[in-house]
Motif scaffolding. Structure first.
Motif, PDB file in Angstrom:
ATOM      1  N   THR A   1      37.527  85.015  45.903  1.00 23.93           N
ATOM      2  CA  THR A   1      38.909  84.589  45.727  1.00 23.93           C
ATOM      3  C   THR A   1      38.904  83.114  45.351  1.00 23.93           C
ATOM      4  O   THR A   1      38.163  82.313  45.933  1.00 23.93           O
TER       5      THR A   1
ATOM      6  N   LEU B   1      41.269  79.616  44.034  1.00 31.91           N
ATOM      7  CA  LEU B   1      42.493  78.871  43.739  1.00 31.91           C
ATOM      8  C   LEU B   1      42.122  77.671  42.887  1.00 31.91           C
ATOM      9  O   LEU B   1      41.247  76.879  43.252  1.00 31.91           O
TER      10      LEU B   1
ATOM     11  N   ARG C   1      43.662  83.715  33.820  1.00 29.54           N
ATOM     12  CA  ARG C   1      44.762  84.520  34.355  1.00 29.54           C
ATOM     13  C   ARG C   1      44.430  86.010  34.281  1.00 29.54           C
ATOM     14  O   ARG C   1      44.718  86.765  35.220  1.00 29.54           O
TER      15      ARG C   1
ATOM     16  N   ARG D   1      42.530  87.194  37.144  1.00 30.53           N
ATOM     17  CA  ARG D   1      43.241  87.053  38.422  1.00 30.53           C
ATOM     18  C   ARG D   1      42.856  85.774  39.170  1.00 30.53           C
ATOM     19  O   ARG D   1      42.735  85.762  40.385  1.00 30.53           O
TER      20      ARG D   1
ATOM     21  N   GLU E   1      44.016  82.504  40.631  1.00 26.18           N
ATOM     22  CA  GLU E   1      45.287  81.935  41.075  1.00 26.18           C
ATOM     23  C   GLU E   1      45.311  80.449  40.735  1.00 26.18           C
ATOM     24  O   GLU E   1      44.336  79.730  40.964  1.00 26.18           O
TER      25      GLU E   1
ATOM     26  N   ARG F   1      47.634  76.752  40.887  1.00 32.98           N
ATOM     27  CA  ARG F   1      48.754  76.058  41.529  1.00 32.98           C
ATOM     28  C   ARG F   1      48.894  74.662  40.949  1.00 32.98           C
ATOM     29  O   ARG F   1      47.919  73.920  40.823  1.00 32.98           O
TER      30      ARG F   1
END
Length: 285
Positions: free
Chosen positions: A27, A29, A69, A72, A74, A76
């Motif tokens: 995962t 960010l 994107r 996936r 993420e 910010r």
């Protein structure tokens, strides 16, 4: 929220690292400001990136962003203010929020510009890097916004909406700045004060104020993470992108010359790969 990896920077190195980490099931960010703050965005034509000749910098960044994107990743919008290692985790302060990760990848680009006179002395005593974090402290008080990033006019408007008496200082008045916010041209800046800030001096003109918001696209690496080894302004890394801090990797222009897109993409791939491996080893121990 907790992530496997937080990537700071959304240029070629940062997005390459993020895509590689996602390919290894992590995962991710990505934290960054506006693409307009990226030096690549301003390039009129790029002919030396393999397979994609003739694109503008903005077009290339858009393709990289679309790829991330689709995987996936993420993303910010925000400004990272600090990175705090705690045991085997990292707590990353993003504007007024805090996020957590097992590894961090620095893809900051080149940190341009030295600290202003008085900046370090008055940090936390009138000098701030975050309008959303500290703006409420200055309601009804005069403040100066030093606009060095693309989103600085928006943050100046935020401060004005809080009731701060805002003066915007920059080399040139941005078109996005609200008409009601006074503008002062300033190239050479100095911060003055006693126990706390009392004024910003812009090209010899003294602007009395209680707070000064220095809104850069990003902070210098050593301001984000004390103890990070830096040589001649560039983050020291090994061939795997590992910095002097275990679990923190770096890639792209922030690691040194040459400042080329292909180098940044390659280093980002390696940093994302090695950060994922680092996390796998941590979980096995």
């Amino acid at each position: 929220m907790s992530y496997d990896i937080i990537v700071i920077g959304a240029g070629p190195a940062g997005l390459s690292a993020a895509v590689q980490a996602r390919a290894r099931g992590k995962t991710v960010l990505v934290v960054a400001g506006s693409d307009k703050d990226n030096a690549l965005y301003k390039a009129q034509r790029i002919d030396n990136y393999l397979g994609l000749p003739g694109l503008t910098g903005a077009e290339m960044l858009a393709r990289f962003s679309d790829h991330a994107r689709e995987n996936r990743v993420e993303r910010r919008m925000g400004r990272v203010l600090s990175i705090m290692p705690v045991k085997d985790r990292f707590y990353v302060s993003i504007d007024a929020d805090m996020e957590e990760a097992g590894a961090v990848i620095l893809a900051l680009g080149v940190s341009r510009g030295k600290k202003y006179s008085g900046e370090a002395e008055f940090l936390g005593r009138g000098v701030s890097y975050c309008a959303t974090c500290d703006g409420a402290l200055y309601r009804g008080k005069p403040v100066a916004v030093v606009g060095l990033s693309a989103d600085a006019p928006e943050e100046a408007a935020f401060l004005s909406g809080l009731g701060c008496q805002v003066t915007y200082v920059a080399v040139k008045r941005p078109q996005e700045l609200e008409e009601g916010i006074p503008f002062v041209k300033g190239v050479k800046l100095e911060i003055r004060g006693e126990k706390t800030v009392t004024a910003l001096v812009a090209d010899g003109e003294e602007l009395p104020c209680d707070g000064i918001f220095l809104l850069r696209p990003s902070l210098a690496p050593t301001d984000l993470l004390p103890g990070l080894r830096v040589e001649q302004g560039y983050i020291t890394v090994d061939r795997n992108g590992q910095t002097s801090v275990p679990g923190v990797f770096a890639a792209g222009d922030c690691t040194g010359l040459p400042l080329q897109v292909s180098k940044a993409v390659g280093e980002g791939m390696m940093a994302g790969h090695r950060a994922a491996e680092y996390l796998d080893r941590q979980r096995q121990n």
